[in-house]
Write an enzyme that holds these catalytic residues in place. Structure first.
Site, PDB file in Angstrom:
ATOM      1  N   ASN A 109       0.821  -1.216   0.000  1.00 57.18           N
ATOM      2  CA  ASN A 109       0.000   0.000   0.000  1.00 57.18           C
ATOM      3  C   ASN A 109       0.851   1.262   0.000  1.00 57.18           C
ATOM      4  O   ASN A 109       0.600   2.190  -0.781  1.00 57.18           O
ATOM      5  CB  ASN A 109      -0.942   0.003   1.207  1.00 57.18           C
ATOM      6  N   HIS A 155     -19.136  34.200 -30.832  1.00 55.07           N
ATOM      7  CA  HIS A 155     -20.249  33.362 -31.349  1.00 55.07           C
ATOM      8  C   HIS A 155     -19.979  32.889 -32.773  1.00 55.07           C
ATOM      9  O   HIS A 155     -20.912  32.640 -33.538  1.00 55.07           O
ATOM     10  CB  HIS A 155     -21.587  34.106 -31.339  1.00 55.07           C
ATOM     11  N   SER A 276      -6.796  11.123 -48.823  1.00 55.35           N
ATOM     12  CA  SER A 276      -7.975  10.269 -48.900  1.00 55.35           C
ATOM     13  C   SER A 276      -7.668   9.126 -49.846  1.00 55.35           C
ATOM     14  O   SER A 276      -6.943   9.293 -50.824  1.00 55.35           O
ATOM     15  CB  SER A 276      -9.149  11.095 -49.417  1.00 55.35           C
ATOM     16  N   LYS A 282      -7.815  15.525 -51.730  1.00 58.05           N
ATOM     17  CA  LYS A 282      -7.981  15.791 -50.290  1.00 58.05           C
ATOM     18  C   LYS A 282      -6.659  15.849 -49.529  1.00 58.05           C
ATOM     19  O   LYS A 282      -5.783  15.007 -49.704  1.00 58.05           O
ATOM     20  CB  LYS A 282      -8.850  14.691 -49.652  1.00 58.05           C
ATOM     21  N   GLN A 321      -6.341   0.363  -7.785  1.00 60.64           N
ATOM     22  CA  GLN A 321      -5.557  -0.215  -8.883  1.00 60.64           C
ATOM     23  C   GLN A 321      -6.073   0.303 -10.223  1.00 60.64           C
ATOM     24  O   GLN A 321      -5.345   0.339 -11.200  1.00 60.64           O
ATOM     25  CB  GLN A 321      -5.641  -1.745  -8.824  1.00 60.64           C
ATOM     26  N   LYS A 324      -4.569   3.398 -12.684  1.00 58.38           N
ATOM     27  CA  LYS A 324      -3.370   3.403 -13.517  1.00 58.38           C
ATOM     28  C   LYS A 324      -3.611   3.558 -15.006  1.00 58.38           C
ATOM     29  O   LYS A 324      -2.983   4.406 -15.664  1.00 58.38           O
ATOM     30  CB  LYS A 324      -2.560   2.136 -13.256  1.00 58.38           C
TER      31      LYS A 324
HETATM   32  N1  ARG Z   1      -1.488  -3.599  -7.697  1.00 53.47           N
HETATM   33  C1  ARG Z   1      -1.942  -2.924  -6.542  1.00 53.47           C
HETATM   34  C2  ARG Z   1      -2.449  -1.517  -6.909  1.00 53.47           C
HETATM   35  O1  ARG Z   1      -2.182  -1.118  -7.963  1.00 53.47           O
HETATM   36  C3  ARG Z   1      -0.826  -2.834  -5.551  1.00 53.47           C
HETATM   37  C4  ARG Z   1      -1.258  -2.656  -4.134  1.00 53.47           C
HETATM   38  C5  ARG Z   1      -1.887  -3.911  -3.651  1.00 53.47           C
HETATM   39  N2  ARG Z   1      -2.131  -3.866  -2.260  1.00 53.47           N
HETATM   40  C6  ARG Z   1      -2.859  -4.756  -1.651  1.00 53.47           C
HETATM   41  N3  ARG Z   1      -3.025  -4.613  -0.407  1.00 53.47           N
HETATM   42  N4  ARG Z   1      -3.437  -5.719  -2.313  1.00 53.47           N
HETATM   43  O2  ARG Z   1      -3.108  -0.842  -6.144  1.00 53.47           O
END
Ligand code: ARG
Length: 459
Positions: A109, A155, A276, A282, A321, A324
């Site tokens: 974490n 406008h 095109s 074009k 998660q 990302k």
């Molecule tokens: N892959 C997880 C994420 O992106 C990593 C952290 C996972 N932690 C856990 N307690 N399962 O958040």
């Protein structure tokens, strides 16, 4: 067996494993993950949890793991759930028991949060440099075309004459705010979560402040629960990115319109257009259309992140998660679109004759009203009189300058022969010399101020 498997009575279902694993996308954080682990290894050495020899084994192992990622020789195994477990698994293969000690007092974490902060700071630094380049190109173009006047629109209707440079510089300031927002975000992101453990802090005397300074963070989180669960900086980044993408999109839309056959004010270089497959004539502004289109996915990622955060209970949740892919996609999108926009402007050719040909007297209606104001008429009255003249001019398809002084006097006795001096687009822009106005002198000042913003790409 995964790193955490011993309490489990059966293996993770295949379907669940696929659903759970983030290695396919978070592997791009290998450098940050290893950087954080190198700092953490030194922290546990300081705390007396490993000896010098073990530290050396861990460091050598991590350096090798990094080399394997860099050279594309890292073997991902099915057991590798995410980048954190993958690095630790490989490190343990290389460093044995020393590797098994690395995670003492650390949790994925605080680890994942550290990777996220480090990578955000790196990506944002790049975004700022790219924006800086775009702003520089805008200033260069604006300086080269200071004498070109075009209709300014509100406008999407002809409003008042403005310098082409003034028009383009309006985007400089939007990008300046975008860059300032990213500077601000970087300050807030420079906060280290490492040492917070799973949520409660660490029990081994590992010093979060020393870790923060080793990793070049400005400060530490004051609360370990907040440290592991703060994703505000991701949401903020996605908002900053969305606004930036929207600015790029609006500029793209303008340039698409201004490059149409109907306008022909500007020409997009062939290197940034495509053809095109059926119509040989074009030359499509695909570069600009893609910039405009990609804004959709950036804004989509912001919506997705805000929705992910909504209603998650306190502390770390696996929901995070999901931060990302949208973040990676946004970074990649921006890092493509900003340089493309810079290149388009850098190679943009303008057609001053066409621009001049689109100027018409209706753009000077405000100047005509201003003339009457200078002759002592209240503005509202002047507006009404010129409105009537415009109506007549539209009905009879006669430009305003074609009216004789005597004809104008039927609208107001205050018109005298000098009224014809109003019909000069150059004079019209020159009048507007207030700070931020479109007069050439004011635009030159504006450009000087803009250049002060371009002294350094960082800070
Ligand atoms: N892959 C997880 C994420 O992106 C990593 C952290 C996972 N932690 C856990 N307690 N399962 O958040």
């Amino acid at each position: 067996m995964p790193l955490w498997g011993s309490a489990f009575s059966k293996p993770t279902a295949e379907l669940m494993k696929k659903f759970n694993d983030s290695m396919p996308f978070d592997r791009r954080w290998y450098a940050e993950d290893i950087r954080g682990s190198l700092a953490f290894a030194r922290a546990i050495r300081r705390a007396g949890l490993i000896n010098d020899a073990e530290l050396k084994q861990i460091e050598d192992g991590l350096v090798q793991v990094r080399a394997e990622f860099e050279t594309g020789t890292f073997d991902t195994l099915p057991v590798d759930e995410d980048i954190h477990t993958a690095v630790e698994r490989r490190l343990t293969e290389l460093a044995g028991d020393a590797g098994r000690k690395l995670h003492t007092g650390r949790s994925r974490n605080d680890q994942v949060a550290t990777d996220a902060h480090l990578s955000m700071l790196r990506e944002v630094a790049t975004t700022r440099v790219l924006l800086f380049d775009l702003q520089r190109v805008i200033v260069e173009h604006a300086e080269q075309h200071l004498d070109v006047i075009v209709p300014g629109y509100t406008h999407m209707r002809r409003a008042q004459p403005v310098l082409w440079s003034h028009y383009l510089m309006s985007f400089f300031w939007m990008f300046q705010r975008d860059r300032e927002r990213l500077d601000d975000l970087a300050k807030r992101t420079s906060m280290s979560p490492l040492g917070a453990g799973a949520l409660a802090g660490n029990a081994f005397g590992i010093d979060p402040e020393q870790l923060a300074s080793d990793l070049d963070f400005l400060r530490v989180y004051e609360n370990s629960i907040d440290a592991v669960s703060d994703r505000d900086f991701v949401a903020e980044f996605l908002f900053d990115a969305s606004l930036l993408a929207i600015h790029l999109s609006r500029l793209a839309e303008d340039l698409i319109v201004y490059s149409t056959e109907e306008y022909s004010w500007v020409r997009i270089d062939d290197a940034y257009s495509t053809g095109s497959s059926i119509m040989p004539q074009k030359k499509n502004p695909d570069s600009l259309e893609l910039i405009r289109g990609k804004t959709g996915r950036v804004v989509g990622s912001l919506m997705s992140m805000l929705t992910i955060l909504k209603g998650t209970p306190s502390s770390y949740d696996k929901d995070y998660q999901e931060d990302k892919e949208g973040m990676f996609d946004t970074v990649d999108t921006l890092h493509m679109t900003i340089p493309i926009m810079s290149a388009i402007i850098d190679t943009l050719s303008i057609n001053p004759e066409r621009m001049a040909a689109t100027l018409d007297d209706s753009l000077l209606a405000t100047d005509l009203a201003d003339y009457l104001v200078r002759k002592g008429l209240p503005f509202r009255k002047a507006h009404e009189i010129v409105g009537l003249m415009v109506r007549d001019s539209l009905e009879h398809r006669r430009p305003l300058r074609a009216y004789s002084t005597t004809e104008m006097q039927t609208y107001s006795p205050r018109f005298t022969t000098d009224v014809h001096e109003v019909f000069d687009f150059k004079k019209s822009v020159e009048w507007r010399k207030s700070v931020g106005g479109t007069a050439p002198a004011a635009v030159k000042q504006q450009i000087e101020r803009a250049k002060l913003c371009l002294v350094s790409a960082v800070g």
